[in-house]
Design an enzyme around this catalytic site. Structure first.
Site, PDB file in Angstrom:
ATOM      1  N   ARG A 189       0.811  -1.049   0.483  1.00 22.13           N
ATOM      2  CA  ARG A 189      -0.044   0.188   0.356  1.00 22.13           C
ATOM      3  C   ARG A 189       0.912   1.096   0.108  1.00 22.13           C
ATOM      4  NH1 ARG A 189      -4.040   1.686   4.720  1.00 22.13           N
ATOM      5  NH2 ARG A 189      -2.150   2.325   6.001  1.00 22.13           N
ATOM      6  N   THR A 225      -0.732   7.419  -0.810  1.00 25.25           N
ATOM      7  CA  THR A 225      -2.236   7.201  -1.692  1.00 25.25           C
ATOM      8  C   THR A 225      -3.407   6.849  -0.964  1.00 25.25           C
ATOM      9  OG1 THR A 225      -1.436   6.105  -3.327  1.00 25.25           O
ATOM     10  CG2 THR A 225      -0.870   8.365  -4.213  1.00 25.25           C
ATOM     11  N   ASP A 243      -0.084  -1.441  12.466  1.00 29.43           N
ATOM     12  CA  ASP A 243       0.293  -1.598  11.697  1.00 29.43           C
ATOM     13  C   ASP A 243       0.707  -3.328  11.774  1.00 29.43           C
ATOM     14  OD1 ASP A 243       2.532  -2.729   9.677  1.00 29.43           O
ATOM     15  OD2 ASP A 243       2.847  -0.599   8.789  1.00 29.43           O
ATOM     16  N   ASP A 303       4.238  -4.551  11.293  1.00 32.00           N
ATOM     17  CA  ASP A 303       5.574  -4.425  11.730  1.00 32.00           C
ATOM     18  C   ASP A 303       5.198  -5.100  13.178  1.00 32.00           C
ATOM     19  OD1 ASP A 303       6.482  -2.218  10.116  1.00 32.00           O
ATOM     20  OD2 ASP A 303       5.739  -0.522  11.230  1.00 32.00           O
TER      21      ASP A 303
HETATM   22  N1  URA Z   1      -2.846  -1.547   8.214  1.00 35.13           N
HETATM   23  C1  URA Z   1      -2.425  -1.970   9.498  1.00 35.13           C
HETATM   24  O1  URA Z   1      -1.391  -2.673   9.479  1.00 35.13           O
HETATM   25  N2  URA Z   1      -2.502  -1.629  10.500  1.00 35.13           N
HETATM   26  C2  URA Z   1      -3.701  -0.732  10.318  1.00 35.13           C
HETATM   27  O2  URA Z   1      -4.549   0.041  10.780  1.00 35.13           O
HETATM   28  C3  URA Z   1      -4.065  -0.465   8.536  1.00 35.13           C
HETATM   29  C4  URA Z   1      -3.465  -0.760   7.670  1.00 35.13           C
END
Ligand code: URA
Length: 218
Positions: free
Chosen positions: A110, A114, A208, A211
């Site tokens: 992603r 954008t 995330d 992560d």
């Molecule tokens: N991707 C993620 O890892 N966490 C989010 O909150 C949104 C997208």
């Protein structure tokens, strides 16, 4: 003549063990090893619900006592597709319940400005005719990644697609419902949260997911 409109099915798994594990995942103090283990356990619970309509056939079996009829998964086997990188953390939890499933891989990233999804790797059969597919991505946030992934699977002939996600946003669910209207799609999740923030993160969410599973090196 009656017109049958297919709407996306959304299944929020309401179970105390799911809620407990999800709450620990959300906690910022949960370290990566614990996060990975709990993701694995949570996916196995979600997989139980997600596979409710997996295709089966009746077979004759012989027990030590009698001949009877049993059930086994039918061919073609289901395909499980984790979306790299974070979906990889869900693969073992899913294949634990579907050990004979085949596994394909989809690398999608992603753009954090954008929020558009683009594909950088695809390893799966070109022809998915008649296949049931389970696509794994921890976060249904804007919906862009999952919509693109599911379109690709349906274009290759998949007859039904179930997205297994840990968490969903209401915005992401609405995008999926709009963009995949009329397609045989189900979303199975542990919760639908409050909203997306301006960075496309789910609130309250869990941060995330990639992560938290694997650190920030990748
Ligand atoms: N991707 C993620 O890892 N966490 C989010 O909150 C949104 C997208």
């Amino acid at each position: 003549m009656a017109v049958i409109v297919v709407v996306m099915r959304l299944h929020v798994v309401d179970h105390p063990l799911v809620a407990h594990k999800l709450s620990t995942l959300r906690d910022e103090r949960t370290d990566s090893p614990t996060f990975r283990r709990l993701t694995d356990e949570l996916v196995t619970l979600l997989a139980y619900e997600a596979t409710r309509d997996v295709r089966t056939e009746t077979v004759e079996i012989t027990t030590p006592v009698a001949v009877t009829r049993g059930t086994r998964l039918s061919y073609p086997r289901p395909l499980v597709v984790p979306i790299l990188r974070a979906g990889l953390g869900m693969l073992d939890g899913m294949t634990r319940l579907l050990p004979t499933a085949e596994v394909g891989f989809l690398g999608m990233v992603r753009n954090e400005e954008t929020l558009e999804a683009s594909t950088y790797a695809t390893r799966m059969p070109d022809d998915l005719s008649g296949r049931q597919v389970y696509v794994l991505d921890p976060m249904l946030a804007t919906g862009g990644t999952l919509v693109a992934a599911i379109r690709m699977l349906i274009d290759r002939g998949a007859t039904d697609v179930t997205a297994v996600v840990l968490l969903a946003s209401p915005e992401g669910v609405a995008v999926m419902e709009r963009e995949l209207a009329g397609q045989p799609v189900t979303v199975v999740t542990a919760a639908v949260d409050e909203r997306l923030n301006e960075h496309g993160y789910i609130v309250p969410g869990l941060g995330d997911a990639g992560d938290r599973l694997y650190g920030t090196a990748g």
